[in-house]
Design a protein around this motif. Sequence first.
Motif, PDB file in Angstrom:
ATOM      1  N   GLU A 257       0.788  -1.190  -0.092  1.00 57.20           N
ATOM      2  CA  GLU A 257      -0.050   0.114   0.298  1.00 57.20           C
ATOM      3  C   GLU A 257       0.779   1.289   0.027  1.00 57.20           C
ATOM      4  O   GLU A 257       1.764   1.184   0.665  1.00 57.20           O
ATOM      5  CB  GLU A 257      -0.916  -0.058   1.281  1.00 57.20           C
ATOM      6  N   VAL A 258       0.779   2.179  -0.774  1.00 56.71           N
ATOM      7  CA  VAL A 258       1.157   3.495  -0.815  1.00 56.71           C
ATOM      8  C   VAL A 258       0.242   4.546  -0.815  1.00 56.71           C
ATOM      9  O   VAL A 258      -0.654   4.488  -1.873  1.00 56.71           O
ATOM     10  CB  VAL A 258       2.101   3.502  -2.184  1.00 56.71           C
ATOM     11  N   GLY A 259       0.299   5.725  -0.145  1.00 60.80           N
ATOM     12  CA  GLY A 259      -0.745   6.645  -0.073  1.00 60.80           C
ATOM     13  C   GLY A 259       0.301   7.935   0.039  1.00 60.80           C
ATOM     14  O   GLY A 259       1.124   8.087   0.478  1.00 60.80           O
ATOM     15  N   LEU A 260      -0.602   9.010  -0.858  1.00 61.83           N
ATOM     16  CA  LEU A 260       0.024  10.457  -0.731  1.00 61.83           C
ATOM     17  C   LEU A 260      -1.353  11.086  -0.602  1.00 61.83           C
ATOM     18  O   LEU A 260      -2.345  11.153  -1.328  1.00 61.83           O
ATOM     19  CB  LEU A 260       0.643  10.876  -2.106  1.00 61.83           C
ATOM     20  N   LYS A 261      -1.185  12.336   0.080  1.00 60.59           N
ATOM     21  CA  LYS A 261      -2.048  13.344   0.166  1.00 60.59           C
ATOM     22  C   LYS A 261      -1.569  14.717   0.545  1.00 60.59           C
ATOM     23  O   LYS A 261      -0.517  14.892   1.267  1.00 60.59           O
ATOM     24  CB  LYS A 261      -3.001  12.925   1.799  1.00 60.59           C
ATOM     25  N   LEU A 262      -1.989  15.739  -0.345  1.00 59.16           N
ATOM     26  CA  LEU A 262      -1.779  17.015  -0.382  1.00 59.16           C
ATOM     27  C   LEU A 262      -2.898  17.878   0.059  1.00 59.16           C
ATOM     28  O   LEU A 262      -3.630  17.944  -0.460  1.00 59.16           O
ATOM     29  CB  LEU A 262      -1.358  17.578  -1.723  1.00 59.16           C
ATOM     30  N   GLN A 274       3.851  -2.292   3.944  1.00 54.71           N
ATOM     31  CA  GLN A 274       4.314  -3.755   3.189  1.00 54.71           C
ATOM     32  C   GLN A 274       4.173  -4.874   3.967  1.00 54.71           C
ATOM     33  O   GLN A 274       4.692  -5.051   5.051  1.00 54.71           O
ATOM     34  CB  GLN A 274       5.799  -3.666   2.639  1.00 54.71           C
ATOM     35  N   ARG A 275       3.552  -5.908   3.462  1.00 48.41           N
ATOM     36  CA  ARG A 275       3.420  -7.344   3.994  1.00 48.41           C
ATOM     37  C   ARG A 275       4.723  -8.160   3.821  1.00 48.41           C
ATOM     38  O   ARG A 275       4.966  -7.944   2.487  1.00 48.41           O
ATOM     39  CB  ARG A 275       2.270  -8.041   3.763  1.00 48.41           C
ATOM     40  N   ILE A 276       5.319  -8.725   4.791  1.00 51.69           N
ATOM     41  CA  ILE A 276       6.447  -9.697   4.234  1.00 51.69           C
ATOM     42  C   ILE A 276       6.046 -11.033   4.863  1.00 51.69           C
ATOM     43  O   ILE A 276       5.978 -11.244   6.192  1.00 51.69           O
ATOM     44  CB  ILE A 276       7.738  -9.259   4.935  1.00 51.69           C
ATOM     45  N   GLY A 277       5.732 -12.042   3.766  1.00 46.05           N
ATOM     46  CA  GLY A 277       5.058 -13.044   4.250  1.00 46.05           C
ATOM     47  C   GLY A 277       3.893 -13.093   4.805  1.00 46.05           C
ATOM     48  O   GLY A 277       2.796 -12.126   4.448  1.00 46.05           O
ATOM     49  N   GLU A 278       3.408 -14.132   5.506  1.00 47.35           N
ATOM     50  CA  GLU A 278       1.984 -14.184   6.127  1.00 47.35           C
ATOM     51  C   GLU A 278       1.945 -13.269   7.206  1.00 47.35           C
ATOM     52  O   GLU A 278       0.738 -13.049   7.869  1.00 47.35           O
ATOM     53  CB  GLU A 278       1.374 -15.498   6.241  1.00 47.35           C
ATOM     54  N   ALA A 281       4.740  -7.588   8.837  1.00 46.87           N
ATOM     55  CA  ALA A 281       4.400  -6.197   8.072  1.00 46.87           C
ATOM     56  C   ALA A 281       5.162  -5.077   8.585  1.00 46.87           C
ATOM     57  O   ALA A 281       5.551  -5.121   9.951  1.00 46.87           O
ATOM     58  CB  ALA A 281       2.971  -5.930   7.949  1.00 46.87           C
ATOM     59  N   PHE A 282       5.442  -4.136   7.824  1.00 43.68           N
ATOM     60  CA  PHE A 282       6.016  -2.851   8.295  1.00 43.68           C
ATOM     61  C   PHE A 282       5.615  -1.727   7.615  1.00 43.68           C
ATOM     62  O   PHE A 282       4.719  -1.965   6.460  1.00 43.68           O
ATOM     63  CB  PHE A 282       7.635  -2.875   8.287  1.00 43.68           C
ATOM     64  N   ALA A 283       5.412  -0.436   8.348  1.00 46.07           N
ATOM     65  CA  ALA A 283       4.600   0.569   7.886  1.00 46.07           C
ATOM     66  C   ALA A 283       5.694   2.034   8.180  1.00 46.07           C
ATOM     67  O   ALA A 283       6.272   1.990   9.038  1.00 46.07           O
ATOM     68  CB  ALA A 283       3.393   0.896   8.342  1.00 46.07           C
ATOM     69  N   ILE A 284       5.739   3.092   7.210  1.00 48.81           N
ATOM     70  CA  ILE A 284       6.273   4.094   7.356  1.00 48.81           C
ATOM     71  C   ILE A 284       5.273   5.306   6.995  1.00 48.81           C
ATOM     72  O   ILE A 284       4.503   5.414   6.077  1.00 48.81           O
ATOM     73  CB  ILE A 284       7.476   4.364   6.450  1.00 48.81           C
ATOM     74  N   LYS A 285       5.180   6.318   7.929  1.00 45.98           N
ATOM     75  CA  LYS A 285       4.247   7.398   7.630  1.00 45.98           C
ATOM     76  C   LYS A 285       5.068   8.610   7.995  1.00 45.98           C
ATOM     77  O   LYS A 285       5.423   8.965   8.790  1.00 45.98           O
ATOM     78  CB  LYS A 285       2.954   7.232   8.522  1.00 45.98           C
TER      79      LYS A 285
END
Length: 361
Positions: A257-262, A274-278, A281-285
């Motif tokens: 998943e990728v999201g951009l908001k202006l 991003q999911r890694i395997g089942e 998962a990691f996320a950056i915001k």
Amino acid sequence: MTNMKQRLRNLFRRNKMRGRPTTVASNPNKEQPEPPKPEPSKQKSSKKDASKQEPPKQEEPEKPPKEVEVEIIPSPTAEGEMPTYFHVGALAKDCLINGFKIGAWQMHCTTRTENEFYLNTFGEGYPTMKDVFGGLEVFKEVGNYSTSLGWFTNNDLLSEIAVRGMNFGSRLYGLLKSTIVTKDEVSFQTKLKCGMELDPVKVELVVPLYNEPLFQGYILVAPVENWVLGYRTEYNFDEKGFDKHALCLGYNNGRTEVGLKLENFEDLRGSIFQRIGEAWAFAIKTNLYSSENVKQFAIGVQYDFQNGTMVKAKLREDSRMGFVYQSKIGENIDVGYHLAFDGVDPIGGAHRIGVSWGFHC
């Protein structure tokens, strides 16, 4: 079928204490120099010099911090349903926010009666034990119609009447929301939330009907599979001007998943999930650009045991670290624990511990 967990999440969002900012703007150019030291007064001073002396200037009171918009974490879309504007970056928000904002304590209970009435009781201490907020709600759903009546500890009464259905291949829905405020003086507010979904376009509006200043709405387009484009606006009738213009771009294939908001052409925010395997998962915001020079950044990881138990860890731009443990006891009890501390000074810095319990019967 209405998602009762999502309803409770929306009820907790009415706690105004959740609108407090967590990151302070930093602008080195606005640092004010130290005031000069006063010179020693002379013993023989004339009345003429004293008359020319200017009175000391009073310092202007500091403006209160700007209220921030509480993040909306929507529930997953049903099969055949289009996402909303708030689904852009939703997986990253769920990883980095859900469980980390429970305050000192949080408890809710959902009970279904024999007549298919739902009774929701909820309460929390946010951000401390003494800042208590909660309430009681009665909810009833019949086919495509539903109604609810809620009472909150700030003496607000909330009434909702909702309808949803299909018409000529499009999905239509509406929600009439009315609030009676009784804290200082009795006042009545009402607004209508309505929407239409006709793949690949979705439109949603919040129309003020009485004593509500904000007109809100968004339009979302899904031009190709997994991609969405959207525009959101907010008009204030009291100030007779627009408070918000926002554009969004999102991609989601279930694993990435990728999201951009202006927003207002001044603040650019982005997120990656991003999911890694089942299980992993990691996320950056982060905010890629801010007109107020507010630096915000969060990175987190989660591990799903695939049995109702999940653990999370998060690091913020101000070195705050947080850990969340979420699990289930049987089929009807959800538990969550939150621990946060200062990463620079784990022992002497500020600590926060939170506990959440949910009962469904």
